[in-house]
Scaffold this active site. Structure first.
Site, PDB file in Angstrom:
ATOM      1  N   LYS A 129      63.138 -90.200  83.104  1.00  0.00           N
ATOM      2  CA  LYS A 129      63.447 -89.621  84.899  1.00  0.00           C
ATOM      3  C   LYS A 129      62.026 -90.353  85.730  1.00  0.00           C
ATOM      4  CE  LYS A 129      62.906 -85.464  84.771  1.00  0.00           C
ATOM      5  NZ  LYS A 129      62.475 -85.080  83.164  1.00  0.00           N
ATOM      6  N   ASP A 139      61.165 -84.214  79.426  1.00  0.00           N
ATOM      7  CA  ASP A 139      61.231 -85.790  79.438  1.00  0.00           C
ATOM      8  C   ASP A 139      62.264 -86.728  79.272  1.00  0.00           C
ATOM      9  OD1 ASP A 139      58.266 -84.512  79.721  1.00  0.00           O
ATOM     10  OD2 ASP A 139      58.649 -83.411  77.160  1.00  0.00           O
ATOM     11  N   GLN A 199      61.957 -81.321  84.894  1.00  0.00           N
ATOM     12  CA  GLN A 199      62.093 -80.686  84.073  1.00  0.00           C
ATOM     13  C   GLN A 199      63.663 -81.054  83.665  1.00  0.00           C
ATOM     14  OE1 GLN A 199      60.312 -78.456  86.414  1.00  0.00           O
ATOM     15  NE2 GLN A 199      58.753 -79.511  85.750  1.00  0.00           N
ATOM     16  N   GLY A 201      55.591 -84.663  83.918  1.00  0.00           N
ATOM     17  CA  GLY A 201      54.752 -85.626  83.546  1.00  0.00           C
ATOM     18  C   GLY A 201      55.645 -87.367  83.847  1.00  0.00           C
ATOM     19  N   HIS A 202      56.066 -87.598  84.530  1.00  0.00           N
ATOM     20  CA  HIS A 202      56.587 -88.205  84.261  1.00  0.00           C
ATOM     21  C   HIS A 202      56.248 -89.643  84.621  1.00  0.00           C
ATOM     22  CE1 HIS A 202      60.022 -85.846  87.256  1.00  0.00           C
ATOM     23  NE2 HIS A 202      59.966 -85.784  85.756  1.00  0.00           N
TER      24      HIS A 202
HETATM   25  P1  GDP Z   1      60.221 -87.848  82.115  1.00  0.00           P
HETATM   26  O1  GDP Z   1      59.761 -86.205  81.958  1.00  0.00           O
HETATM   27  O2  GDP Z   1      61.701 -87.494  82.159  1.00  0.00           O
HETATM   28  O3  GDP Z   1      60.081 -88.633  83.515  1.00  0.00           O
HETATM   29  O4  GDP Z   1      59.745 -88.108  81.358  1.00  0.00           O
HETATM   30  P2  GDP Z   1      58.129 -88.662  80.381  1.00  0.00           P
HETATM   31  O5  GDP Z   1      57.458 -89.641  80.801  1.00  0.00           O
HETATM   32  O6  GDP Z   1      57.513 -87.186  80.217  1.00  0.00           O
HETATM   33  O7  GDP Z   1      58.883 -89.407  78.317  1.00  0.00           O
HETATM   34  C1  GDP Z   1      59.477 -90.355  78.185  1.00  0.00           C
HETATM   35  C2  GDP Z   1      58.872 -91.341  77.939  1.00  0.00           C
HETATM   36  O8  GDP Z   1      58.973 -92.285  77.919  1.00  0.00           O
HETATM   37  C3  GDP Z   1      57.599 -92.168  78.784  1.00  0.00           C
HETATM   38  O9  GDP Z   1      56.203 -92.170  78.316  1.00  0.00           O
HETATM   39  C4  GDP Z   1      58.146 -93.848  78.718  1.00  0.00           C
HETATM   40  O10 GDP Z   1      57.565 -94.540  79.384  1.00  0.00           O
HETATM   41  C5  GDP Z   1      59.326 -93.878  77.493  1.00  0.00           C
HETATM   42  N1  GDP Z   1      60.654 -94.123  78.051  1.00  0.00           N
HETATM   43  C6  GDP Z   1      61.297 -94.307  79.079  1.00  0.00           C
HETATM   44  N2  GDP Z   1      62.286 -94.612  78.916  1.00  0.00           N
HETATM   45  C7  GDP Z   1      62.060 -95.501  77.574  1.00  0.00           C
HETATM   46  C8  GDP Z   1      62.761 -95.914  76.802  1.00  0.00           C
HETATM   47  O11 GDP Z   1      64.073 -96.402  77.197  1.00  0.00           O
HETATM   48  N3  GDP Z   1      62.915 -96.427  75.366  1.00  0.00           N
HETATM   49  C9  GDP Z   1      61.220 -96.557  75.419  1.00  0.00           C
HETATM   50  N4  GDP Z   1      60.765 -96.587  74.125  1.00  0.00           N
HETATM   51  N5  GDP Z   1      60.309 -95.429  76.137  1.00  0.00           N
HETATM   52  C10 GDP Z   1      60.951 -95.556  76.868  1.00  0.00           C
HETATM   53  P1  IMO Z   2      59.122 -83.447  82.432  1.00  0.00           P
HETATM   54  O1  IMO Z   2      59.535 -82.938  84.444  1.00  0.00           O
HETATM   55  C1  IMO Z   2      59.525 -80.885  79.335  1.00  0.00           C
HETATM   56  C2  IMO Z   2      58.865 -76.302  79.092  1.00  0.00           C
HETATM   57  C3  IMO Z   2      57.339 -76.305  78.551  1.00  0.00           C
HETATM   58  C4  IMO Z   2      57.800 -74.403  78.254  1.00  0.00           C
HETATM   59  C5  IMO Z   2      58.792 -74.394  79.592  1.00  0.00           C
HETATM   60  C6  IMO Z   2      58.365 -73.369  80.513  1.00  0.00           C
HETATM   61  O2  IMO Z   2      57.898 -84.479  82.708  1.00  0.00           O
HETATM   62  O3  IMO Z   2      60.440 -83.891  82.360  1.00  0.00           O
HETATM   63  P2  IMO Z   2      56.571 -74.055  81.808  1.00  0.00           P
HETATM   64  O4  IMO Z   2      54.689 -74.748  81.857  1.00  0.00           O
HETATM   65  O5  IMO Z   2      57.521 -74.592  83.402  1.00  0.00           O
HETATM   66  O6  IMO Z   2      56.791 -72.828  83.117  1.00  0.00           O
HETATM   67  O7  IMO Z   2      56.928 -73.874  80.862  1.00  0.00           O
HETATM   68  O8  IMO Z   2      59.224 -75.703  80.134  1.00  0.00           O
HETATM   69  N1  IMO Z   2      58.419 -77.983  80.077  1.00  0.00           N
HETATM   70  C7  IMO Z   2      58.872 -79.406  80.285  1.00  0.00           C
HETATM   71  N2  IMO Z   2      59.516 -80.036  78.903  1.00  0.00           N
HETATM   72  N3  IMO Z   2      59.485 -81.233  80.096  1.00  0.00           N
HETATM   73  C8  IMO Z   2      58.836 -81.148  81.110  1.00  0.00           C
HETATM   74  O9  IMO Z   2      58.999 -81.605  82.505  1.00  0.00           O
HETATM   75  C9  IMO Z   2      58.607 -79.565  80.883  1.00  0.00           C
HETATM   76  N4  IMO Z   2      57.884 -78.815  82.622  1.00  0.00           N
HETATM   77  C10 IMO Z   2      57.826 -77.475  81.175  1.00  0.00           C
HETATM   78  O10 IMO Z   2      57.334 -77.005  77.250  1.00  0.00           O
HETATM   79  O11 IMO Z   2      59.148 -75.004  77.341  1.00  0.00           O
HETATM   80 MG    MG Z   3      57.734 -85.782  81.229  1.00  0.00          MG
END
Ligand code: GDP
Ligand code: IMO
Ligand code: MG
Length: 477
Positions: free
Chosen positions: A52, A49, A259, A76-77
């Site tokens: 990415k 999270d 991840q 979840g991206h």
């Molecule tokens: P990922 O799994 O690495 O793709 O990240 P996620 O999408 O799960 O979580 C990142 C969250 O931060 C999302 O809601 C993005 O829209 C938000 N986000 C990404 N970059 C920034 C930033 O520079 N500032 C803020 N405030 N939010 C951001």
């Molecule tokens: P992105 O790509 C954050 C965490 C789960 C749990 C552990 C194992 O959005 O960054 P799993 O279901 O993979 O067997 O769970 O890994 N986890 C993540 N945490 N971002 C993710 O993906 C994750 N994918 C798995 O919360 O602790």
């Molecule tokens: Mg994510």
């Protein structure tokens, strides 16, 4: 520009720390003048999270192919541009860019139901003329994997990872157990049936051993997975060939990690990890290209740290500062909606990510979220049993006992999203000076340059330093 110089100077090894000098400059010899860098890997440098999705979408502007190489719909991206938002679990983030070919590599585990839903949602949002290739070798998440995930978590007690319950671990276990089902199998009735007979027999025994009487109806599963296979057939192929042909043509490719490094089963906080390798090396294995084809490795990190699920987290904050990060940064899981645990940036953990990924550069996100905090801490070492430690311990009890040693830095003011966007347009030197010092400190300590600074969720809230960093022979396409 003063700052570019500072960021570049971080590429010079600082004392015994690391040799990013070679990382940055050796490539000068590999590429002739004006030759584009063709394969870049983007990985999470923390516990997932990191942003990415945003970074991959941003980099996709100049990419021709974007491939996911690990994980499944546990990811979840999030992507935001103009008033649009996409949350992808399986689809590569580059798919929203016109002309980009999206690839789901062999290293991914696919729940076809989720994939079909995601494709329907994409089309409903008006993204229709995309090109998607799915590896025939990617493993399939079956209904029994989801049941197994839940049952195993329930017996693990304090050692459970707090999974996303998407069946990820069991699907990867079956892959290495040699009775998994691949996407290609969904196109072959006879093969699928024989594999299903074996898998269902095993899973019936397994669920019974866990005390759950559950039947997995072979006929029903067979027909429904064949039907989903038929709907996805036009996308399924040898994606290794697709990528290798693109490499031969010097087309630019992004490999999108899911991840993060600390969730990697080899290099993360095992056993509180996921079940597929999330480090850069997996980019080659999970997409079917050679390791030497990778030209550049980018680690995405937040300006602070978050974690969803169980496991040690030395810099975690359970006070009002942690609440600030969660509320301002909207730190709730994209996949499960769970509140994310928040804490200070941890350079011990991030140094480990630099090593195990061979990071060439960092993309630092969510710097805006720290705005409004008077003082900001960054962990530069741990104290374990009274001893100062600079390396990331593998022993989970040691990590749980680690007390961070902090460097305290000045904070900066909270700004509105429009103000961060305006700063993004003007450039690095328009950031509050304490924020500039923060960035300087981070890349100086890590010995790795920062090539992108993100100041908000949307494309516009981004300071792109790549051209300055990769000038000369390292020109972008
Ligand atoms: P990922 O799994 O690495 O793709 O990240 P996620 O999408 O799960 O979580 C990142 C969250 O931060 C999302 O809601 C993005 O829209 C938000 N986000 C990404 N970059 C920034 C930033 O520079 N500032 C803020 N405030 N939010 C951001
Ligand atoms: P992105 O790509 C954050 C965490 C789960 C749990 C552990 C194992 O959005 O960054 P799993 O279901 O993979 O067997 O769970 O890994 N986890 C993540 N945490 N971002 C993710 O993906 C994750 N994918 C798995 O919360 O602790
Ligand atoms: Mg994510």
């Amino acid at each position: 520009m003063k700052f570019i110089k500072l960021f570049l100077s971080a590429a010079v090894p600082a004392g015994p720390r690391r040799g990013s000098l070679t990382n940055v400059y050796l490539r000068t010899f590999r590429f002739g003048p004006g030759e584009p860098m063709s394969v870049e890997v983007i990985v999470g440098a923390q516990w997932g999270d990191e942003g990415k999705g945003k970074v991959v979408d941003f980099y996709s502007e100049t990419a021709e192919l974007v491939a996911r190489f690990n994980g499944g719909d546990n990811a979840g991206h999030t992507i935001k541009f103009r008033d649009r938002e996409f949350k992808f679990h399986l689809l590569p983030s580059g798919i929203v860019r016109r002309g980009v070919t999206a690839v789901i590599g062999n290293g991914v585990v696919i729940n076809p139901e989720v994939l079909l839903r995601e494709l329907r949602e994409l089309e409903a949002k008006g993204i229709r003329n995309f090109r998607l290739f799915i590896s025939e070798r990617a493993q399939v998440i079956m209904p029994y994997h989801i049941v197994q995930d839940e049952l195993e978590e329930a017996v693990k007690g304090g050692l459970k990872a707090g999974t996303t319950k998407r069946g990820i671990g069991p699907a990867y276990s079956d892959k290495v157990g040699r009775f998994g089902i691949t996407m290609g199998d969904l196109l072959d009735r006879e093969l699928l049936q024989s594999k299903l007979e074996l898998a269902i027999a095993i899973k019936r025994n397994l669920t019974a051993a866990y005390g759950r009487k559950q039947d997995f109806p072979l006929r029903k599963i067979l027909e429904s997975y064949l039907a989903m296979g038929a709907r996805l057939k036009k996308h399924i192929r040898n994606t290794s060939t697709v990528l290798n042909q693109a490499i031969a043509q010097k087309r630019s490719i992004l490999l999108e990690g899911a991840q993060g490094t600390l969730l990697d089963p080899d290099h993360g906080t095992y056993p509180y990890v996921t079940s597929s390798n999330a480090v850069a090396g997996a980019g080659a294995i999970g997409s079917g290209i050679g390791p030497r084809a990778i030209d550049w490795v980018v680690g995405v990190s937040k300006a602070y740290t978050t974690r969803v699920g169980q496991g040690p987290f030395p810099t975690e904050l359970t006070d009002s500062i942690g609440d600030h990060m969660r509320e301002v940064g909207r730190e709730f899981g994209t996949t499960t909606g769970r509140p994310r645990r928040c804490g200070w940036l941890d350079l011990v953990a991030l140094s480990h990510a630099v090593d195990v990924n061979g990071l060439d550069a960092l993309a630092l996100t969510k710097l805006d979220v720290l705005g409004g905090l008077r003082r900001i801490n960054v962990a530069v070492a741990y104290k374990i049993d009274g001893e100062k430690v600079h390396t990331f311990p593998a022993n989970i009890n040691m990590l749980a006992a680690a007390e961070p040693v902090y460097k305290e830095l000045d904070g900066w003011e909270a700004l509105k999203p429009a103000e961060w966007t305006a700063i993004s347009r003007r450039g690095l030197s328009h950031l509050p000076s304490a924020a500039q010092e923060y960035l300087e400190f981070v890349c100086g300590e890590l010995g790795v340059p920062i090539e992108l600074v993100s100041l908000g969720p949307s494309r516009e809230a981004t300071i792109d330093l790549r051209d300055e960093l990769r000038e000369g022979p390292l020109q972008r396409p």
